[in-house]
Design an enzyme around this catalytic site. Structure first.
Site, mmCIF file in Angstrom:
data_model
loop_
_atom_site.group_PDB
_atom_site.id
_atom_site.type_symbol
_atom_site.label_atom_id
_atom_site.label_comp_id
_atom_site.label_asym_id
_atom_site.label_seq_id
_atom_site.Cartn_x
_atom_site.Cartn_y
_atom_site.Cartn_z
ATOM 1 N N LYS A 253 38.929 26.854 32.358
ATOM 2 C CA LYS A 253 40.210 26.620 31.657
ATOM 3 C C LYS A 253 41.016 25.472 32.066
ATOM 4 O O LYS A 253 42.081 25.199 31.503
ATOM 5 C CB LYS A 253 41.180 28.036 32.272
ATOM 6 C CG LYS A 253 40.314 29.052 31.658
ATOM 7 C CD LYS A 253 41.181 30.163 32.542
ATOM 8 C CE LYS A 253 40.785 31.653 32.011
ATOM 9 N NZ LYS A 253 41.109 32.697 32.805
ATOM 10 N N LYS B 86 37.437 25.430 45.732
ATOM 11 C CA LYS B 86 39.081 25.573 45.228
ATOM 12 C C LYS B 86 40.112 24.804 46.413
ATOM 13 O O LYS B 86 40.904 24.653 46.094
ATOM 14 C CB LYS B 86 39.621 26.812 44.928
ATOM 15 C CG LYS B 86 38.858 27.363 43.382
ATOM 16 C CD LYS B 86 39.751 28.190 42.681
ATOM 17 C CE LYS B 86 38.936 28.442 41.312
ATOM 18 N NZ LYS B 86 39.796 29.379 40.628
ATOM 19 N N LYS C 130 30.193 23.312 34.641
ATOM 20 C CA LYS C 130 30.776 24.517 33.936
ATOM 21 C C LYS C 130 32.034 24.308 33.317
ATOM 22 O O LYS C 130 32.831 23.744 33.656
ATOM 23 C CB LYS C 130 31.035 25.477 35.064
ATOM 24 C CG LYS C 130 31.423 26.695 34.759
ATOM 25 C CD LYS C 130 31.735 27.711 35.931
ATOM 26 C CE LYS C 130 32.975 27.408 36.658
ATOM 27 N NZ LYS C 130 33.362 28.471 37.512
HETATM 28 P P1 AMP Z 1 38.160 33.737 35.027
HETATM 29 O O1 AMP Z 1 38.787 33.005 33.891
HETATM 30 O O2 AMP Z 1 37.888 32.789 36.101
HETATM 31 O O3 AMP Z 1 39.063 34.934 35.464
HETATM 32 O O4 AMP Z 1 36.909 34.278 34.636
HETATM 33 C C1 AMP Z 1 36.579 35.434 33.612
HETATM 34 C C2 AMP Z 1 35.192 35.473 33.552
HETATM 35 O O5 AMP Z 1 34.706 34.705 32.479
HETATM 36 C C3 AMP Z 1 34.419 35.880 34.698
HETATM 37 O O6 AMP Z 1 33.353 36.782 34.398
HETATM 38 C C4 AMP Z 1 33.609 34.429 34.703
HETATM 39 O O7 AMP Z 1 32.268 34.514 35.438
HETATM 40 C C5 AMP Z 1 33.341 34.088 33.270
HETATM 41 N N1 AMP Z 1 33.308 32.566 33.000
HETATM 42 C C6 AMP Z 1 34.289 31.682 33.290
HETATM 43 N N2 AMP Z 1 33.819 30.581 32.937
HETATM 44 C C7 AMP Z 1 32.443 30.614 32.447
HETATM 45 C C8 AMP Z 1 31.534 29.802 31.938
HETATM 46 N N3 AMP Z 1 31.791 28.499 31.873
HETATM 47 N N4 AMP Z 1 30.332 30.286 31.490
HETATM 48 C C9 AMP Z 1 30.304 31.799 31.685
HETATM 49 N N5 AMP Z 1 30.917 32.642 32.046
HETATM 50 C C10 AMP Z 1 32.203 31.958 32.471
#
Ligand code: AMP
Ligand code: TRP
Length: 335
Positions: free
Chosen positions: A204, A120, A201
């Site tokens: 969002k 990041k 990956k």
């Molecule tokens: P965040 O949106 O970064 O707060 O992520 C929330 C949760 O979603 C965390 O536990 C991440 O590890 C999981 N996560 C985010 N993107 C992915 C993805 N592409 N595949 C699996 N888990 C994900």
């Protein structure tokens, strides 16, 4: 249970998600799906981590709306506030207080090694100090609640290792205080890949709209995106994430939605077309009831806020005595 500090019978689960954009299929299959299951077997606390969103500048109105909407989505996915605790991080001030103490427990060098920070900060025009110390706040979230297990996607493993190290270091310096938690990462779909570029990956961020399925996407768009997923040209359906990332990603998504193992599913297909069609159908049927429930929760923002305030009260009842103990260990006033 590890350190023996937690109650002998109850397993405590804690996890968090940032209100920084629309929830995508990776969040749902990698993390939220496990949260919903965990709440029925463990004492579970789930948090909308709004302070973690502030590592980059936020529009206040957008952040406020995103926080409420994310909570509504968590309710729609199946987080039941009568069974688990659901709250907003900034409603419980102990998180920021413990974060400072853990920043002083972490070494500069170990924060610098965090791959999420490197990803990041590289190419960013402004890198806040908060982006760097982000994992200390995450560790505070977890350690305040005597957490045993943290259900997260694969990308959070390194942050969990750091949390464990900080807990152990604090305990050995000041006496047993924190439970040493572990990450629980699902066996399938722990890293859902982008449909248009299956070597990266799913996320969002808005730079791959065709490769990202949003939980609130129009269901026809969901079908279109999955049917157009990038695969490969050798026309063999096999679960092999490194050699066949696109096909394996579809198998993992289908597996997460149906409960059948990806290898078993692979045996059922000889062509990519039917695999894509079935995956699209399974995802659509998985999302449909979530979208319906979301529409109901979205009509009642004040009801959502009441749920979150009640959740914050429950969280504070655990966080306050833990922080009292930390202050006492450190020689800070407690009266
Ligand atoms: P965040 O949106 O970064 O707060 O992520 C929330 C949760 O979603 C965390 O536990 C991440 O590890 C999981 N996560 C985010 N993107 C992915 C993805 N592409 N595949 C699996 N888990 C994900
Ligand atoms: N850092 C996590 C992510 O980017 C979000 C998070 C913040 C979190 N605090 C947490 C996850 C505590 C689990 C436990 O996804």
């Amino acid at each position: 249970m590890g350190s023996g500090l937690a109650s002998l019978v109850v397993t405590r689960v804690f996890s968090g998600i940032k209100p920084t954009g629309p929830v995508q299929l990776g969040n749902l299959l990698g993390a939220l799906r496990t949260w919903v299951d965990d709440q029925h077997r463990a004492d579970s606390t789930f948090c909308v981590v709004d302070l973690h969103a502030l590592t980059v500048p936020q529009d206040p109105a957008v952040l406020r709306a995103a926080t409420t909407e994310l909570a509504q989505l968590l309710l729609a996915v199946g987080i039941d506030p009568t069974v688990s605790t659901l709250f907003v991080q900034s409603d419980v001030r102990e998180h920021t207080e413990l974060s400072w103490i853990l920043e002083c427990t972490a070494a500069f060098g170990e924060l610098r090694r965090m791959t999420q920070f490197k990803d990041k900060s590289t190419d960013a025009t402004f890198v806040s100090a908060g982006l760097f110390t982000y994992p200390a706040l995450m560790a505070a979230d977890i350690l305040l609640y005597d957490t045993d297990e943290v259900p997260v996607g694969d990308d959070q493993r390194q942050h969990l290792e750091l949390t464990r190290d900080l807990a152990e270091r604090f305990n050995s310096r000041y006496g047993p205080t924190f439970v040493v938690p572990k990450a629980t990462v699902p066996t399938v779909a722990a890293r859902v890949m982008d449909l248009a570029d299956p070597t990266r990956k799913m996320s969002k961020s808005e730079d791959s709209p065709q490769g990202t399925v949003l939980v609130l996407d129009d269901l026809d768009d969901v079908t279109r995106k999955i049917r157009r997923a990038v695969t490969d040209t050798d026309n063999e359906v096999r679960f092999d994430p490194s050699a066949k990332p696109g096909v394996s990603n579809l198998l993992a998504i289908l597996s997460a939605c149906t409960g059948d193992a990806p290898e078993t599913l692979a045996d059922r297909y000889t062509q990519y077309g039917p695999l894509k069609a079935d995956t699209a159908d399974a995802v659509v049927e998985y999302l449909r009831p979530i979208q319906q429930r979301y529409a109901e929760f979205a009509e009642d923002p004040s009801g959502t806020r009441s749920i979150l305030l009640a959740g914050a009260d429950k969280a504070r009842a655990l966080a306050e005595p833990k922080m009292h103990q930390v202050r006492s260990r450190l020689g800070l006033p407690t009266d």
